[in-house]
Scaffold this active site. Structure first.
Site, PDB file in Angstrom:
ATOM      1  N   LYS A  94       0.860  -1.182   0.000  1.00  0.00           N
ATOM      2  CA  LYS A  94       0.000   0.000   0.000  1.00  0.00           C
ATOM      3  C   LYS A  94       0.902   1.240   0.000  1.00  0.00           C
ATOM      4  O   LYS A  94       1.445   1.625   1.016  1.00  0.00           O
ATOM      5  CB  LYS A  94      -0.907  -0.009   1.236  1.00  0.00           C
ATOM      6  N   GLU A 142       9.715   1.072  10.969  1.00  0.00           N
ATOM      7  CA  GLU A 142      10.781   2.068  10.827  1.00  0.00           C
ATOM      8  C   GLU A 142      10.106   3.421  10.867  1.00  0.00           C
ATOM      9  O   GLU A 142       9.409   3.814   9.932  1.00  0.00           O
ATOM     10  CB  GLU A 142      11.548   1.856   9.527  1.00  0.00           C
ATOM     11  N   GLU A 161       9.943  15.956  15.278  1.00  0.00           N
ATOM     12  CA  GLU A 161      10.369  15.715  13.907  1.00  0.00           C
ATOM     13  C   GLU A 161       9.666  16.713  12.985  1.00  0.00           C
ATOM     14  O   GLU A 161       8.441  16.787  12.951  1.00  0.00           O
ATOM     15  CB  GLU A 161      10.043  14.285  13.476  1.00  0.00           C
TER      16      GLU A 161
END
Length: 497
Positions: free
Chosen positions: A190, A265, A400
């Site tokens: 996906k 990850e 982030e």
């Protein structure tokens, strides 16, 4: 280099037409008939439409993957899987310019960088091909009475659901598909709704290479409507995901239904540590591009720049001067060094961080402005930004950003910088610049990150494991460890007396 459209042998990424998704070896639309647009982030123009799938389409793709896993694919020998992977690598090499242009057009990475990814991506496929014939168990001596032989078998885990981000579609696709094929698994991929075209192109090349129907399926759609059903699907044996930590946590919760294996990850807030004895000529461009590469849209971006106090001001000035000279533009231009952000939403997010940094007292040394000149005004461009006067508690230094923003922070001692560098929920990467071998080893040992680069950055090789500590996820991609993520270990006992 510029690739003439007439020389592109398969569907080009800039023609605006509709693409279908790949399920069970056939190209199809979503059962709902719905579609969505994908846009060139440098120009804002629609470059194609793709199916907007939902749980019903995911069910079809998973069922196809299960049939393939239980069917002819299960009878492929390691050598046959190896030959197939090498054929895929050769085919992708022949079409590499088209693949590179597809990535550049769909997600904005400069063409010089997408073309330069060739060795890494093809190297991954050929590495997995080599590993396909190296999978084995062990004969293990046991201490039970009688004559009992005990050994282990390594078996493919089954149907893999793979969910990838938009910031590196080609590499992310192969990082998921390659080990699945090498180990004998099947896969439902996906891709991100922000950049779905290259994974569909890769699907076409897989079919051309002779991958059996159902072994590789590519289903397009949103995370909520397609990704979430894939993560929760009761007939998926493993989920592998690259993306945000928040989404990774949701995927982990969804995996509990059938206790599927999970590899994650996730995000990062990587420290780059520049010691006073560093080679500054080398360190400046590498430290700068540890963040500015791909416009900062990279999980391992070295966005916290710790510089030893005696050289702090000079280093920040030199990094800022380097940033100011980077050429910003459409990634299709071979002179471009910094391309656009992926979307207006991401542009708004990054400018929000910049505004917060200024409001909290950090000093913007260079950049920070949206680029609106000429044709660039229609795209999502922002100048590479360097902040000084950043403190560890600022949002700039904690979260982030996923944009071209560096936060510079001075330090005085190694113990201090280790403590501050590790003071983050993340642990994906870290960088160190020093000429002192003792410092290099000490910092590499003490920094809590899955990868530590010394006097370099962004070095990734198929043979070397890559992954995170803490909230940057778990599991490894690359190396022998990568294939272990796609295998089950079975213990076998045979009494022979």
């Amino acid at each position: 280099m510029t690739v003439p459209v007439r020389d592109l042998p398969l569907h080009t990424p800039i023609d605006g037409r509709h693409r279908k998704m790949l399920i069970d070896g056939a190209w199809c639309d979503a059962l709902s008939g719905r579609t969505f647009e994908t846009r060139n982030p440098a120009r804002g123009a629609v470059i194609g439409t793709v199916p907007l799938s939902d749980s019903r389409d995911i069910d079809l793709a998973v069922a196809a993957a299960r049939r393939a896993f239980d069917g002819p694919w299960s009878r492929f020998k390691p050598y046959e899987r190896q030959v197939l992977l090498l054929k895929i690598a050769d085919l992708m090499e022949r079409h590499w310019e088209e693949i590179a242009l597809s990535d550049t057009t769909d997600m904005g990475m400069p063409i010089v960088r997408t073309l330069a990814n060739k060795n890494r991506v093809l190297g991954m496929l050929r590495f997995y091909a080599g590993m396909a014939t190296s999978i084995h168990g062990n004969t293990i001596g046991n201490s039970l009475p009688g004559e009992i032989v005990s050994y282990t078998r390594k078996e493919p885990i089954g149907v893999v659901g793979a969910i990838i981000p938009w910031n590196a579609p080609t590499a992310a696709s192969i990082w998921k598909i390659g080990p699945a094929l090498a180990t004998g698994c099947t896969i439902v991929l996906k891709p991100s709704e922000e950049a779905p075209l290259t994974p569909l192109l890769i699907g076409a090349l897989m079919m051309e290479a002779g991958v059996p129907p159902g072994v590789v399926n590519v289903v397009t759609g949103t995370g909520a409507e397609a990704g979430a059903p894939l993560a929760a699907h009761m007939d998926v044996d493993k989920i592998v995901f690259t993306g945000s930590t928040v989404t990774g946590q949701n995927i982990l919760r969804a995996s509990a239904g059938n206790m599927k294996r999970v590899s994650l990850e996730l995000g990062g807030k990587s420290p780059v540590i520049v010691c006073a004895d560093a080679d500054l000529e080398r360190a400046v461009p590498i430290a700068a591009m540890s963040v500015f590469a791909n416009s900062g849209q990279i999980c391992i971006a070295g966005s916290r720049l710790f510089v030893e106090r005696p050289i702090h001001d000079e280093f920040v000035e030199r990094v800022s001067a380097y940033a100011a000279k980077l050429r910003i533009g459409d990634g299709a231009d071979p002179e471009t060094e910094i391309g656009p952000l992926i979307s207006p939403r991401q542009l708004e997010r990054v400018t929000g961080f910049i505004e917060d940094g200024t409001r909290q007292g950090a000093r913007l040394v260079t950049g920070g402005n949206r680029i609106t000149d000429g044709a660039l005004g229609a795209g999502n461009f922002i100048a590479p930004s360097v902040f000084s006067g950043v403190t560890d508690d600022m949002r700039l230094a904690r979260e982030e950003i996923f944009g071209p923003v560096i936060s510079a922070l001075p330090f005085d001692t190694l113990d201090e910088v280790v403590r501050r560098g590790n003071d983050t929920p993340y642990g994906l990467g870290a960088g160190v610049f020093t000429r002192d071998l003792g410092k290099a080893h000490q910092l590499a040992n003490r920094l809590r990150a899955g990868s530590v680069w010394v006097n370099t950055y962004h070095a990734i090789d198929p043979a070397v494991p890559f992954g995170g500590y803490k909230m940057s996820g778990y599991g490894r991609e690359g190396g022998a460890e990568h294939l272990e993520e796609y295998l089950n270990t079975k213990g076998v006992w045979i009494r022979t007396d």
